[in-house]
Scaffold this motif. Sequence first.
Motif, mmCIF file in Angstrom:
data_model
loop_
_atom_site.group_PDB
_atom_site.id
_atom_site.type_symbol
_atom_site.label_atom_id
_atom_site.label_comp_id
_atom_site.label_asym_id
_atom_site.label_seq_id
_atom_site.Cartn_x
_atom_site.Cartn_y
_atom_site.Cartn_z
ATOM 1 N N VAL A 7 13.651 -40.472 21.605
ATOM 2 C CA VAL A 7 13.115 -40.744 20.270
ATOM 3 C C VAL A 7 11.902 -41.660 20.373
ATOM 4 O O VAL A 7 10.880 -41.428 19.711
ATOM 5 N N ASP A 8 11.984 -42.677 21.228
ATOM 6 C CA ASP A 8 10.849 -43.586 21.422
ATOM 7 C C ASP A 8 9.623 -42.817 21.916
ATOM 8 O O ASP A 8 8.510 -43.016 21.433
ATOM 9 N N PHE A 9 9.831 -41.928 22.900
ATOM 10 C CA PHE A 9 8.734 -41.122 23.431
ATOM 11 C C PHE A 9 8.154 -40.219 22.344
ATOM 12 O O PHE A 9 6.942 -40.134 22.174
ATOM 13 N N LYS A 10 9.033 -39.574 21.596
ATOM 14 C CA LYS A 10 8.580 -38.654 20.541
ATOM 15 C C LYS A 10 7.776 -39.410 19.483
ATOM 16 O O LYS A 10 6.723 -38.945 19.038
ATOM 17 N N ASN A 11 8.236 -40.584 19.089
ATOM 18 C CA ASN A 11 7.503 -41.392 18.108
ATOM 19 C C ASN A 11 6.135 -41.795 18.645
ATOM 20 O O ASN A 11 5.142 -41.788 17.920
ATOM 21 N N LYS A 12 6.089 -42.139 19.930
ATOM 22 C CA LYS A 12 4.826 -42.552 20.562
ATOM 23 C C LYS A 12 3.830 -41.401 20.569
ATOM 24 O O LYS A 12 2.665 -41.574 20.175
ATOM 25 N N ILE A 13 4.255 -40.221 20.995
ATOM 26 C CA ILE A 13 3.303 -39.106 21.050
ATOM 27 C C ILE A 13 2.923 -38.633 19.648
ATOM 28 O O ILE A 13 1.791 -38.226 19.432
ATOM 29 N N THR B 21 2.581 -40.595 17.063
ATOM 30 C CA THR B 21 1.596 -41.585 16.617
ATOM 31 C C THR B 21 0.241 -41.304 17.246
ATOM 32 O O THR B 21 -0.793 -41.349 16.569
ATOM 33 N N GLU B 22 0.240 -40.999 18.559
ATOM 34 C CA GLU B 22 -1.013 -40.682 19.249
ATOM 35 C C GLU B 22 -1.657 -39.421 18.665
ATOM 36 O O GLU B 22 -2.873 -39.371 18.464
ATOM 37 N N ARG B 23 -0.848 -38.421 18.387
ATOM 38 C CA ARG B 23 -1.373 -37.183 17.811
ATOM 39 C C ARG B 23 -1.961 -37.420 16.427
ATOM 40 O O ARG B 23 -3.007 -36.881 16.077
ATOM 41 N N PHE B 24 -1.277 -38.221 15.623
ATOM 42 C CA PHE B 24 -1.760 -38.514 14.278
ATOM 43 C C PHE B 24 -3.090 -39.270 14.352
ATOM 44 O O PHE B 24 -4.010 -38.984 13.587
ATOM 45 N N SER B 25 -3.195 -40.225 15.279
ATOM 46 C CA SER B 25 -4.441 -40.977 15.436
ATOM 47 C C SER B 25 -5.585 -40.056 15.850
ATOM 48 O O SER B 25 -6.707 -40.179 15.347
ATOM 49 N N ALA B 26 -5.316 -39.140 16.776
ATOM 50 C CA ALA B 26 -6.338 -38.187 17.216
ATOM 51 C C ALA B 26 -6.766 -37.296 16.048
ATOM 52 O O ALA B 26 -7.956 -37.011 15.869
#
Length: 152
Positions: free
Chosen positions: A124-130, A132-137
Amino acid sequence: MNTKESPDLPTEAEVSLAKESSRLLSLYLSSKEDTQSIRVIDQAGEHDAVRIPTAAFRLLIDVLSEMAQGNAVSMIPVHAELTTQEAADMLNVSRPHLIKLLDSGVIPYHKVGTHRRVRYQKLVDFKNKIDTERFSALEALTAQAQELNMGY
């Protein structure tokens, strides 16, 4: 705990009942209290008041709301360990791709014998991190498209 791999979709009758019950229960949700009381009536008409944590009451309403939309629901404890196939399914990636992520150290795991296991919370932590990164991109691309007057 329901750990069935693919839970059955709710029937039309269950969807209808879930809509009504989630709506009614949400009217009684008090977020100011640590516990909630519900009354359970058995087949003989006997009833008992049961106190449950407010978090569990909210979870019940959330489950009913998902069922009301025709969705199957499955519960996983946050400390659960998943197989590589279960973890890949959760991330919607192939198992070989997940193995690459594990072996590269992107997602922590441990071995039980020769089998890799991934803690649910780490996934879940990994999924939230990616996410967030995708949303920022996506935000950066949107801003750039607007600056270049690309019509969106």
